[in-house]
Design an enzyme around this catalytic site. Structure first.
Site, short mmCIF file in Angstrom:
data_model
loop_
_atom_site.label_atom_id
_atom_site.label_comp_id
_atom_site.label_asym_id
_atom_site.label_seq_id
_atom_site.Cartn_x
_atom_site.Cartn_y
_atom_site.Cartn_z
N GLY B 37 -10.10 5.39 67.09
CA GLY B 37 -10.56 6.70 68.45
C GLY B 37 -11.24 7.84 67.46
N ASP B 38 -11.91 8.93 68.04
CA ASP B 38 -12.91 9.97 67.51
C ASP B 38 -12.47 10.79 67.88
OD1 ASP B 38 -13.69 10.04 69.48
OD2 ASP B 38 -15.37 9.35 70.09
#
Lengths: 197, 87
Positions: B37-38
């Site tokens: 993810g970010d």
């Protein structure tokens, strides 16, 4: 023929070399803001603006203090589709103000539509198409722009990210060396950047 | 009101946001590196947890979270606090 080529090469080599101008982004920003204020855009203090796309009614746009506007951002203060009514109203036009609160950042190539109000401390993601009312501390992404959460979460994550540096005042080459080392980038010469001076 | 922390529900939310199976989640997995993810994914995760589990997570705490285990701890702590206030 050879002598002609030789003359042209010598002429080229003897031309004075023009130094690449060093861009002073702070000065360019101040100049741009001055131009925009002349056109009627209301701009607060400490803003950083990389676009001049303030539509045909720039005086309908108001930016608060410390607003960041990335390149390619477009503020649309009118709805040109009003032309579809011109069969019955030949001179009709439709307009809307755009207001952006303090400490908000508008990402690359976003579009703000007429009648939009963005609150304080918001983040507008790159390429978002924003309309309507955006409350304080919102994170907006996408087209149509959607509020997906609190902007403050992104800033807290960024604050703690290993990819975040205090590098704004660094010289270009120093920053390049640091980032090449950090991301493990090897230059075309084959040497790792960390071994270069 | 349930008295036991719904850890299964939290894992289901994490799995849904990161497009994983809840059974494959481990405490050591890093949200960014291992789950892919970010910061935007974390925002979506936080909003989903707050909405579905009726807890409010602190931004500063979320900023420091690196692993699934740390996230579980933070949510559990906030859920317990909410339970005490509610009772």
């Amino acid at each position: 023929m050879w002598s002609a080529i030789k003359r042209r090469v010598q002429a080229f080599l003897s031309e004075p070399k023009v130094e690449e101008p060093v861009l002073d982004y702070r000065a360019l920003n101040e100049q741009r803001i001055a131009r925009l204020r002349e056109r009627g855009v209301r701009i607060g203090e400490g803003c950083l603006i990389y676009t001049e796309e303030f539509s045909t009614e720039p005086y309908l746009v108001e930016l608060g203090n410390r607003v960041g506007v990335a390149g390619g951002v477009c503020f649309l203060t009118h709805d040109a589709s009003a032309m579809l009514m011109r069969a019955t109203r030949p001179t009709v036009q439709h307009f809307g103000r755009i207001v952006v609160g303090n400490n908000t950042y508008i990402g690359q190539n976003s579009i703000l539509l007429p009648g939009t109000t963005v609150g304080a401390d918001c983040l507008i993601g790159a390429g978002a198409v924003v309309r309507g009312q955006v409350p304080d501390n919102s994170l907006v992404i996408g087209n149509p722009g959607k509020i997906i959460g609190r902007a403050s979460i992104v800033l807290e994550r960024m604050q703690n990210s290993p990819d975040t540096f205090d590098s704004l005042q660094m010289a270009y080459d120093d920053r390049r060396l640091m980032l090449e080392k950090h991301f493990g980038i090897v230059r075309d010469s084959g040497e790792p950047s960390s071994e270069q001076p | 009101m349930n008295t036991e922390f719904p850890s299964g529900e939290l894992d289901r939310i994490i799995a849904e946001i990161y497009l994983r199976s809840a059974e494959t989640l481990t405490a050591e997995q890093k949200l960014d590196e291992d789950l892919g993810g970010d910061s935007l994914t974390v925002v979506e995760l936080v909003m989903a947890i707050e909405r579905k589990m009726d807890v409010k997570l602190p931004d500063r705490g979320i900023g420091k979270i690196k692993t699934v285990g740390e996230l579980r701890e933070l949510v559990r702590e906030r859920w317990e606090t909410r339970k005490i206030i509610a009772s």
